[in-house]
Design a protein around this motif. Sequence first.
Motif, mmCIF file in Angstrom:
data_model
loop_
_atom_site.group_PDB
_atom_site.id
_atom_site.type_symbol
_atom_site.label_atom_id
_atom_site.label_comp_id
_atom_site.label_asym_id
_atom_site.label_seq_id
_atom_site.Cartn_x
_atom_site.Cartn_y
_atom_site.Cartn_z
ATOM 1 N N THR A 43 0.838 -1.203 0.000
ATOM 2 C CA THR A 43 0.000 0.000 0.000
ATOM 3 C C THR A 43 0.873 1.254 0.000
ATOM 4 N N GLN A 83 -7.777 1.536 0.061
ATOM 5 C CA GLN A 83 -7.995 0.242 0.711
ATOM 6 C C GLN A 83 -9.274 0.281 1.547
ATOM 7 N N ASP A 154 -6.427 -1.376 -4.730
ATOM 8 C CA ASP A 154 -5.757 -1.975 -3.567
ATOM 9 C C ASP A 154 -6.736 -2.909 -2.867
ATOM 10 N N GLU A 155 -6.424 -4.194 -2.857
ATOM 11 C CA GLU A 155 -7.288 -5.209 -2.242
ATOM 12 C C GLU A 155 -8.694 -5.156 -2.826
HETATM 13 MG MG LIG Z 1 -2.109 -2.814 2.093
#
Ligand SMILES: [Mg+2]
Length: 257
Positions: A43, A83, A154-155
């Motif tokens: 991240t 995220q 992200d994710e």
């Molecule tokens: Mg992360």
Amino acid sequence: MPIIEARNLRKTFAKTIAVDDVNLSIEEGEIFGILGPNGAGKTTTVECLTGMQKADSGHLRVLGLDPATHVADLRRQVGYQLQSTELPDAMRVGEAIDLFASFYPEPLQPAELLDTVGLSRLRKSAFGTLSGGEKQRLSIALALVGDPRIAVLDELTTGLDPQGRRDIWRLIDGIRHRGVTVVLVTHFLDEAQALCDRLAIVDQGRTIATGTPPELIAHAEMSAPGISQDARPVNLEDAYLAIIDSTVDAPEWKKTS
Ligand SMILES: [Mg+2]
Ligand SMILES: Nc1ncnc2c1ncn2[C@@H]1O[C@H](COP(=O)(O)OP(=O)(O)O)[C@@H](O)[C@H]1O
């Protein structure tokens, strides 16, 4: 010229080395995965690439620009899925997407995008009432509404059910076919294998391997020469685990000198 380039990226927070030495070269139009354990620095890496964090050192270029000095230029061309998206609880889904669309010169049609991520029927629902998976879908839509050249996700599918994951995979594949470069931070190996053209494995703040899924499988086989035939890596998950296992812990990890 790569559309995204990071050389010797380093970022520390007080005594924590979040990113020690990350090297990436991402070509236009590819889906590029960044994989690694929790706390590996994934991240923080994408935050430096999108200008949300300022790197301590290293060479960064995104669309030929330095993200530290061209945040505004890049914001128009890079969609970033945080995220954890936090919006006011009372804001409705339709209001959120209209608001984000208003930031961009040529946004996608909010209604069509909500349909694509499966949120049309929740257009009037308040953010605070959405489930985790619904919030996730909305955050993806918000990252894409500006019709960006690069989408950083992200994710992507954390918190989604299997059906939802497959819907989102189809969505990502569709984005690629429009020529968007996708950077996918994930720790789902099946997702990486299904979607990514190439990927980098980041561990303890360093890129320890980069390649296509078949290249990484071959790389893992070579790094375990004495291993029996049965234990040889056959899929990306085996390869990932073998590569992570074969990394020697950096002695200074987590401590700045
Ligand atoms: Mg992360
Ligand atoms: N804003 C911050 N302040 C202090 N430490 C941070 C901050 N952001 C990340 N870190 C630390 O940096 C390391 C890498 O974090 P992160 O980039 O979020 O990893 P990943 O996304 O791979 O799980 C972790 O040890 C994390 O606790």
